[in-house]
Scaffold this motif. Structure first.
Motif, PDB file in Angstrom:
ATOM      1  N   GLU A   1       0.827  -1.212   0.000  1.00 59.60           N
ATOM      2  CA  GLU A   1       0.000   0.000   0.000  1.00 59.60           C
ATOM      3  C   GLU A   1       0.854   1.251   0.000  1.00 59.60           C
ATOM      4  N   CYS A   2       1.941   1.186   0.763  1.00 60.53           N
ATOM      5  CA  CYS A   2       2.867   2.322   0.815  1.00 60.53           C
ATOM      6  C   CYS A   2       3.461   2.590  -0.567  1.00 60.53           C
ATOM      7  N   LEU A   3       3.846   1.531  -1.258  1.00 60.53           N
ATOM      8  CA  LEU A   3       4.420   1.687  -2.592  1.00 60.53           C
ATOM      9  C   LEU A   3       3.380   2.252  -3.567  1.00 60.53           C
ATOM     10  N   LYS A   4       2.146   1.804  -3.466  1.00 58.01           N
ATOM     11  CA  LYS A   4       1.096   2.323  -4.341  1.00 58.01           C
ATOM     12  C   LYS A   4       0.858   3.802  -4.089  1.00 58.01           C
ATOM     13  N   VAL A   5       0.792   4.179  -2.835  1.00 58.07           N
ATOM     14  CA  VAL A   5       0.547   5.582  -2.487  1.00 58.07           C
ATOM     15  C   VAL A   5       1.687   6.465  -2.971  1.00 58.07           C
ATOM     16  N   ASN A   6       2.902   5.938  -2.894  1.00 59.07           N
ATOM     17  CA  ASN A   6       4.081   6.712  -3.275  1.00 59.07           C
ATOM     18  C   ASN A   6       4.553   6.382  -4.688  1.00 59.07           C
ATOM     19  N   LEU A   7       3.633   5.979  -5.507  1.00 57.80           N
ATOM     20  CA  LEU A   7       3.991   5.589  -6.866  1.00 57.80           C
ATOM     21  C   LEU A   7       4.705   6.703  -7.608  1.00 57.80           C
ATOM     22  N   LEU A   8       4.241   7.948  -7.414  1.00 63.70           N
ATOM     23  CA  LEU A   8       4.852   9.073  -8.121  1.00 63.70           C
ATOM     24  C   LEU A   8       6.269   9.368  -7.626  1.00 63.70           C
TER      25      LEU A   8
ATOM     26  N   GLU B   1       6.809  -2.837 -11.397  1.00 65.09           N
ATOM     27  CA  GLU B   1       6.233  -3.872 -10.536  1.00 65.09           C
ATOM     28  C   GLU B   1       5.020  -3.340  -9.769  1.00 65.09           C
ATOM     29  N   VAL B   2       5.088  -2.088  -9.353  1.00 68.01           N
ATOM     30  CA  VAL B   2       3.938  -1.489  -8.636  1.00 68.01           C
ATOM     31  C   VAL B   2       2.760  -1.338  -9.586  1.00 68.01           C
ATOM     32  N   LEU B   3       3.032  -0.907 -10.818  1.00 72.35           N
ATOM     33  CA  LEU B   3       1.954  -0.779 -11.816  1.00 72.35           C
ATOM     34  C   LEU B   3       1.321  -2.142 -12.102  1.00 72.35           C
ATOM     35  N   ASN B   4       2.164  -3.180 -12.168  1.00 75.58           N
ATOM     36  CA  ASN B   4       1.630  -4.533 -12.351  1.00 75.58           C
ATOM     37  C   ASN B   4       0.735  -4.934 -11.184  1.00 75.58           C
ATOM     38  N   MET B   5       1.128  -4.487  -9.999  1.00 79.86           N
ATOM     39  CA  MET B   5       0.315  -4.766  -8.828  1.00 79.86           C
ATOM     40  C   MET B   5      -1.056  -4.100  -8.960  1.00 79.86           C
ATOM     41  N   LEU B   6      -1.043  -2.861  -9.420  1.00 82.18           N
ATOM     42  CA  LEU B   6      -2.311  -2.141  -9.613  1.00 82.18           C
ATOM     43  C   LEU B   6      -3.169  -2.837 -10.663  1.00 82.18           C
ATOM     44  N   LYS B   7      -2.539  -3.281 -11.711  1.00 80.19           N
ATOM     45  CA  LYS B   7      -3.266  -3.980 -12.773  1.00 80.19           C
ATOM     46  C   LYS B   7      -3.883  -5.278 -12.238  1.00 80.19           C
ATOM     47  N   GLU B   8      -3.093  -5.997 -11.424  1.00 77.50           N
ATOM     48  CA  GLU B   8      -3.579  -7.260 -10.872  1.00 77.50           C
ATOM     49  C   GLU B   8      -4.724  -7.029  -9.903  1.00 77.50           C
ATOM     50  N   SER B   9      -4.669  -5.917  -9.167  1.00 78.52           N
ATOM     51  CA  SER B   9      -5.722  -5.655  -8.177  1.00 78.52           C
ATOM     52  C   SER B   9      -7.058  -5.350  -8.838  1.00 78.52           C
TER      53      SER B   9
ATOM     54  N   ASP C   1      -9.052  -8.604  -9.265  1.00 80.13           N
ATOM     55  CA  ASP C   1      -9.655  -9.273  -8.103  1.00 80.13           C
ATOM     56  C   ASP C   1      -9.399  -8.414  -6.868  1.00 80.13           C
ATOM     57  N   ILE C   2     -10.474  -8.077  -6.164  1.00 82.66           N
ATOM     58  CA  ILE C   2     -10.325  -7.216  -4.985  1.00 82.66           C
ATOM     59  C   ILE C   2      -9.541  -7.895  -3.874  1.00 82.66           C
ATOM     60  N   PHE C   3      -9.510  -9.249  -3.876  1.00 86.19           N
ATOM     61  CA  PHE C   3      -8.754  -9.955  -2.843  1.00 86.19           C
ATOM     62  C   PHE C   3      -7.261  -9.726  -2.988  1.00 86.19           C
ATOM     63  N   VAL C   4      -6.836  -9.321  -4.174  1.00 91.03           N
ATOM     64  CA  VAL C   4      -5.425  -9.040  -4.400  1.00 91.03           C
ATOM     65  C   VAL C   4      -5.036  -7.708  -3.764  1.00 91.03           C
ATOM     66  N   ASP C   5      -6.010  -6.921  -3.400  1.00 93.50           N
ATOM     67  CA  ASP C   5      -5.769  -5.623  -2.754  1.00 93.50           C
ATOM     68  C   ASP C   5      -6.289  -5.715  -1.327  1.00 93.50           C
ATOM     69  N   PRO C   6      -5.519  -6.239  -0.378  1.00 97.26           N
ATOM     70  CA  PRO C   6      -6.017  -6.484   0.973  1.00 97.26           C
ATOM     71  C   PRO C   6      -6.458  -5.220   1.701  1.00 97.26           C
ATOM     72  N   VAL C   7      -5.800  -4.077   1.448  1.00 97.13           N
ATOM     73  CA  VAL C   7      -6.186  -2.838   2.114  1.00 97.13           C
ATOM     74  C   VAL C   7      -7.578  -2.402   1.645  1.00 97.13           C
ATOM     75  N   LEU C   8      -7.796  -2.426   0.327  1.00 94.36           N
ATOM     76  CA  LEU C   8      -9.107  -2.065  -0.223  1.00 94.36           C
ATOM     77  C   LEU C   8     -10.178  -3.051   0.212  1.00 94.36           C
ATOM     78  N   HIS C   9      -9.808  -4.328   0.194  1.00 93.59           N
ATOM     79  CA  HIS C   9     -10.770  -5.357   0.588  1.00 93.59           C
ATOM     80  C   HIS C   9     -11.177  -5.193   2.047  1.00 93.59           C
ATOM     81  N   THR C  10     -10.237  -4.870   2.894  1.00 91.03           N
ATOM     82  CA  THR C  10     -10.563  -4.664   4.304  1.00 91.03           C
ATOM     83  C   THR C  10     -11.457  -3.443   4.481  1.00 91.03           C
TER      84      THR C  10
ATOM     85  N   ASP D   1      -9.002   6.619  -4.473  1.00 87.29           N
ATOM     86  CA  ASP D   1      -7.530   6.539  -4.618  1.00 87.29           C
ATOM     87  C   ASP D   1      -7.157   5.545  -5.708  1.00 87.29           C
ATOM     88  N   ARG D   2      -7.866   4.434  -5.749  1.00 92.35           N
ATOM     89  CA  ARG D   2      -7.552   3.427  -6.757  1.00 92.35           C
ATOM     90  C   ARG D   2      -7.838   3.968  -8.162  1.00 92.35           C
ATOM     91  N   ILE D   3      -8.934   4.739  -8.298  1.00 90.22           N
ATOM     92  CA  ILE D   3      -9.253   5.313  -9.613  1.00 90.22           C
ATOM     93  C   ILE D   3      -8.142   6.245 -10.069  1.00 90.22           C
TER      94      ILE D   3
END
Length: 1138
Positions: free
Chosen positions: A968-975, A985-993, A996-1005, A1050-1052
């Motif tokens: 989550e920290c890496l996503k927030v600090n992507l810029l 790798e972070v962009l790939n993470m965003l694409k993967e999330s 499936d929402i389960f791939v994004d545990p912070v959003l899922h929670t 934030d995800r958008i």
């Protein structure tokens, strides 16, 4: 049994009082003949008086004479002038009236100068005439009248032949009458004061006396009083000849017999051995003052004190000579000859046709014969067993020689070695340890503490001492004496009476030995025990086994003797060279055998065979390793007591020790010993008894010509694995072998040293990276795994192969099974062994999960995600998808190195594109969910973003909470991410999330409640629940939770940025972006409107161009028709027009 009696005794008096003329027993021509008239003063006080003829006149001899004298009281020595001065000075006055008392007093004086020469000659002439007078027998009749009546043998003797006195001497021990006993004793003392008084002695030994320079044969040349030394000199010469000393003079047979006869006749009273009497007179007063003379008691007392510091050297020398004579003829020992006469006759110890008659009198033959009777369980009288010479010796020099014989002080001459062995056979300390005084004194305290429950003198005392060898109760001096003795006992099985009694039948049946004194070049005494213990461990199928009692005894002895290689004659003989070459510095108990086992491959063939056989026996009966058993006692009592109590050659005890090697009760010595045994076992599969028993047939069938246990295990394991993968109808490896194979594989995984190829490949890396890590518990292997990136190529390849095997079969992962032992019992009792890790991963986040086990599971997950080959479940599920989508990566891969998660990353992207097969998609989904909670499970992310994580997210990384905070920290600090690899790798993470929402545990929670309310009917996966939440976000009628709404917004923004910096790489990527976009409906509407507009434009444009098209078609048709009717050749007008 009746007491032994002495063999026919004392022909001396048969000669002295025979019917021969007295002059035949008198060889001194200087002595004048005078009637020997034993007068009243020859008798002891109170004896009956009888008028005897008065002495006649005697010729002067050397200035001394016996004057003519008639008196009512008889002639007295005390009245002679030549002896008056010596008598007054040396003898008490009350003895003057008794000639025998005066004679004894004067002749027992030690120094020659104490008595005048004339008096010496007078005494000698008196004794000579006294002992040669046949009338002396009448005095014996009067003095011993009552005794003669009581002793039937003496009453039957013919008078006038001298036989009566000989008979009385023979039965002196049975004479109860004090006067008769004293009279006979004094007469024997007189005779033995000079060898020339013994009839025939000088004639037989004259030449030997001169040749050996033993003294004078005439009175004039040497004082008579010293003539007892002549016999001592001859005895020494006889001993030198028997010992084959250089330059020894060969004594004539007649003289030898005379010497031994004199020694025999003087055996009951040390006064009769004049040389020994004079040599030990002061020592007798010092040590044996209260010991009565007769029946060899003074000899025995002096023998007991022979090695006392206060004992004079001259006396010790005389005693030694006496003992050497006893060794040549047992009859020289009065007590032994008397005690053992009937036993020797009963057990036919003089009737063996295999033994030369000359040896039958030797003490060694006698003792060995009687020992054989004892060992066979026969009853030998207590007197016989108690009178063996040597039982009173301190044996200090003997034990020194025994140390030399063991090789502790260099080489020993073979003749000396054989003599030592014979001496031990004669003494037979195995039957009664008290015979060895040095051992008895050294071990007294140990016997009193450790063996007090055993009767004193019992042969089991030695066994008890051996069982306590190297224990706290053993003292150093006892340890040395015990090993010195056991060295020789181990070389002749008959020296252990219990073994001999219980195994004599088995030895005759299996080892071809029969008689107690039989010798055989094919089966020497030292090889019989080796033969017995080889048969002791035979199986029923092999046949020819030992009887139960013999087997128990052989095992007991083998357990004791395995402590020292010197106690195994065959091992020492065959391995002498190798011991010197490889093990010269190994001096501690048990180290020599361990050293030989360590160098098994380097040993010569004979030594290798015997060490291998002994090691094979150890694997079957680990109690042979007595030191190991002592060290492991706490563990055995706590964890293995049932196995130890029921140990019957199955190898269960060692297996139990291996399984409990790391319990808290395990001490260092036990752990080292167990590990060493494991290391030895890998050299040959035969060294592992249970494995050998279970898999011997399988090895011969499937793995022939393979000897090393590791190679055999690999061979069999490979066979089992191949049969399993190929779904074979029938496994080639038997069930019992497969079970034991699993045990061996697990044991080998515990210590890297148990896998030689892996250990050899990684030695340098261990020294460099794991030098402070202890072997065992798979700690070194774990250390290498953790430092995998720093390993050398060869070691890295081995570790990768090891991990590949462990992931397929988690039970071989020793650390995982050890750390998660209780969690496996809690969560995975119903799971198969191969599914253990999968089960643990599924329960990893349970509240009941042990933190240490959870940490270990995470380590294994990190390892699995580095390469799809380390995840057998994923590999099976994606076996079609991997070559389909990730072939370029596979083309660059090597067989023995990790792909660092590249294949899994490839599959993740395809998962986002929803192009994977269902089974593969399910497995990738699990991996995505796990790695979303812990960034360490994503190898590519960890490789590319380690520096950025340290810079941007240090607190989240330090917390090590598996909640996805680092991601989550890496996503927030992507810029703010500077490294392109990490940003990708972070962009790939965003694409993967987005998939499936389960791939994004912070959003899922954050959106868990909204998903439950708004998207309950929508199944997870393929971005469906994410699309549901986006629609809810755009629907103003739906009110989402503030945290969920914020996270979605934030995800958008992140996805919008990702779309800018990472445009679609193809149509499929573009389509996926559209379908997963929050503005999917708008985009689809615009696209649809555009398509409709194009369609309408197509309709309108088609009407406008229809007329033009028709005209063109007509024109083309007309032109074509015209051309078809034109002639082939043009008209002439056309040519002109051209």
């Amino acid at each position: 049994m009746a007491d032994c009696i002495r063999v026919p005794l004392l022909l001396l008096f048969l000669c002295i009082f025979s019917s021969l003329h007295p002059i035949q027993c008198q060889n001194n021509p200087l002595v004048a003949k005078i009637p020997a008239n034993p007068d009243l003063n020859l008798l002891p006080p109170g004896a009956p008086v009888e008028r005897l003829p008065a002495p006649v006149e005697r010729l002067p001899v050397g200035g001394a004479s016996l004057p003519r004298r008639r008196s009512s009281t008889g002639w007295k020595l005390s009245e002679e002038g030549v002896c008056r001065e010596d008598l007054t000075r040396l003898c008490p006055k009350h003895s003057w009236n008794n000639n025998l008392a005066v004679l004894e007093c004067l002749q027992d004086k030690k120094e020659e100068t104490e008595i005048a020469a004339e008096c010496n000659h007078l005494l000698w002439n008196y004794k000579l005439n006294l002992t040669t007078d046949p009338k002396f027998e009448s005095v014996a009749v009067e003095v011993c009248k009552t005794t003669i009546t009581e002793i039937k043998e003496c009453a039957a003797e013919q008078l006038g032949k001298g036989f009566l006195v000989s008979c009385l001497v023979d039965h002196r021990g049975n004479i109860s009458d004090y006067q008769c006993n004293q009279y006979i004793t004094k007469m024997t003392t007189i005779v033995f004061s000079d060898y020339r008084l013994i009839c025939g002695f000088m004639d037989k030994c004259r030449e030997d006396i001169n040749a050996l320079h033993c003294g004078s044969i005439s009175t004039g040349e040497k004082d008579v009083h010293s003539q007892g030394e002549v016999i001592a000199c001859l005895e020494k010469g006889l001993v030198r000849e028997a010992e084959e000393q250089p330059g020894a003079h060969p004594i004539k047979e007649d003289c030898k017999k005379s010497i031994m006869r004199v020694a025999e006749l003087s055996s009951d009273d040390f006064h009769l051995d004049r040389y020994l009497y004079f040599s030990c007179r002061e020592d007798r007063e010092r040590f044996c003052e209260n010991t009565l003379a007769g029946e060899g008691r003074v000899y025995k007392c002096l023998f007991n004190h022979k090695f006392e510091e206060a004992m004079s050297e001259r006396c010790r020398e005389a005693l030694t000579t006496r003992q050497k004579l006893i060794a040549q003829d047992y009859k020289v020992s009065y007590s032994l000859a008397k005690a053992c006469k009937s036993d020797l006759r009963k057990y036919r110890c003089s009737a063996d046709s295999n033994v030369p008659r000359a040896r039958e009198a030797r003490l060694s033959y006698l003792l060995l014969c009687l020992e054989s009777a004892v060992h066979r369980g026969r009853v030998v009288s207590g007197e016989s067993r108690a009178t063996a010479p040597g039982c009173t010796a301190r044996a200090g020099p003997l034990h020194c020689l025994m140390r030399v014989g063991r090789g502790d002080m260099g080489a020993i001459d073979p003749n000396c070695q054989r003599a030592l062995q014979t001496l031990i056979q004669e003494a037979d300390p195995g039957a009664d340890y008290r015979i060895d005084r040095a051992l008895n004194e050294a071990c007294e305290s140990v016997i009193q503490t450790a063996c007090k429950h055993i009767r004193s003198g019992d042969p089991m005392i030695l066994s008890c001492l051996m069982e306590h060898l190297y224990t706290e109760k053993m003292v150093e001096d006892c340890e040395h004496r015990l090993l010195e003795l056991q060295y020789f006992i181990a070389r002749d099985w008959k020296l252990d009476p219990i073994l001999y009694r219980k195994c004599q039948g088995d030895a005759a049946r299996l080892c071809h030995t029969h008689g107690w004194n039989e010798t055989s070049e094919m089966m020497p005494p030292g090889a019989i025990f080796s033969c017995l213990y080889r048969h002791a461990y035979r199986s029923v199928e092999q046949g020819r086994r030992l009887s139960r009692d013999c087997k128990v005894e052989v095992q007991r002895i083998l357990h004791q003797r395995a402590l020292d290689v010197k106690l195994d004659p065959e091992l020492q003989r065959r391995c002498m060279t190798d011991l010197g070459k490889w093990c010269s510095e190994k001096t501690e108990p048990g180290q020599e055998l361990e050293c030989l086992q360590d160098h098994l491959e380097d040993l010569v063939l004979d030594c290798r065979d015997v060490v291998g056989n002994l090691t094979e026996l150890e694997s079957e009966d680990i109690q042979i390793e007595a030191l190991l058993m002592q060290a492991c006692e706490p563990v055995i009592q706590t964890y293995c007591h049932e196995v130890a109590d029921n140990q019957i050659n199955t190898g269960d005890l060692m297996e139990c020790l291996v399984q409990n090697k790391h319990q808290k009760e395990m001490n260092e010595k036990c752990s080292v010993g167990v590990t060493h045994f494991q290391l030895i076992q890998i050299k040959d599969f035969r060294f592992s008894y249970k494995f050998k028993t279970a898999c011997k047939e399988d090895v011969l069938k499937l793995c022939p010509n393979i000897k090393k246990k590791v190679d055999v295990v690999i061979c069999l394991s490979t066979t089992v694995r191949n049969d399993t993968l190929q779904d074979a109808k029938e496994q080639r490896v038997s069930i019992k072998c497969r079970k034991q194979l699993r045990v061996e594989e697990v044991e080998m995984s515990e210590d890297i040293r148990l896998e030689p190829e892996l250990y050899d490949s990684c030695k340098q890396d261990i020294t460099r990276l794991c030098q402070n890590v202890a072997f065992g518990n798979a700690q070194v292997i774990e250390c290498l795994k953790e430092n995998k990136r720093q390993l050398t190529q060869r070691c890295h390849q081995r570790i990768f192969k090891l991990q590949e095997v462990e992931m397929v079969d988690p039970e071989l992962d020793y650390q995982l099974m050890r750390v998660c032992k209780h969690m496996i019992r809690r969560f995975c009792t119903d799971s198969e062994g191969k599914n253990t890790l999968q089960c643990l991963k599924q329960n990893k986040n349970s509240e009941l999960m042990d933190p240490k086990c959870k940490q270990m599971i995470t380590k294994r997950q990190i390892t699995q995600n580095t390469d799809y080959r380390l995840n057998p479940v994923l590999r099976k599920a994606c076996k079609a998808d991997i070559p389909k989508f990730c072939q370029p990566i596979l083309n660059k891969a090597t067989a023995d190195s990790e792909l660092e998660g590249q294949v899994i990353s490839c599959l993740k992207l395809k998962y986002a594109d929803q192009r994977l097969s269902p089974d593969c998609e399910a497995q990738i989904q699990v991996i995505l969910q796990e790695s979303a909670l812990d960034y360490r499970l994503d190898p590519q992310l960890q490789i590319h973003c380690t520096a950025e994580i340290s810079r941007l997210c240090p607190e989240e990384a330090a917390a090590q909470e598996q909640t996805g905070q680092v991601e989550e920290c890496l996503k927030v600090n992507l810029l703010k991410i500077k490294q392109d690899g990490c940003k990708k790798e972070v962009l790939n993470m965003l694409k993967e999330s987005k998939a499936d929402i389960f791939v994004d545990p912070v959003l899922h929670t954050a959106c868990a409640l909204d998903i439950k309310h708004q998207c309950a009917a929508i199944p997870p996966g393929r971005g469906r629940q994410m699309s549901c939440l986006m629609e809810a976000l755009q629907d103003k009628r739906v009110r989402l939770q503030p945290e969920c709404k914020k996270r979605l917004q934030d995800r958008i923004d992140m996805w919008s940025y990702a779309a800018k910096v990472a445009p679609a790489e193809g149509f499929s990527d573009l389509a996926m972006q559209v379908m997963t976009s929050p503005s999917k409906n708008y985009i689809l509407t615009v696209i649809g409107a555009g398509v409709a507009l194009l369609f309408m434009m197509g309709l309108l444009c088609g009407r406008f161009t229809k007329r033009v098209t028709q005209e063109l078609k007509d024109r083309f048709y007309r032109h074509g028709t015209a051309r078809r009717v034109v002639p082939t050749s043009p008209p002439p007008s056309h040519r002109y027009d051209f």
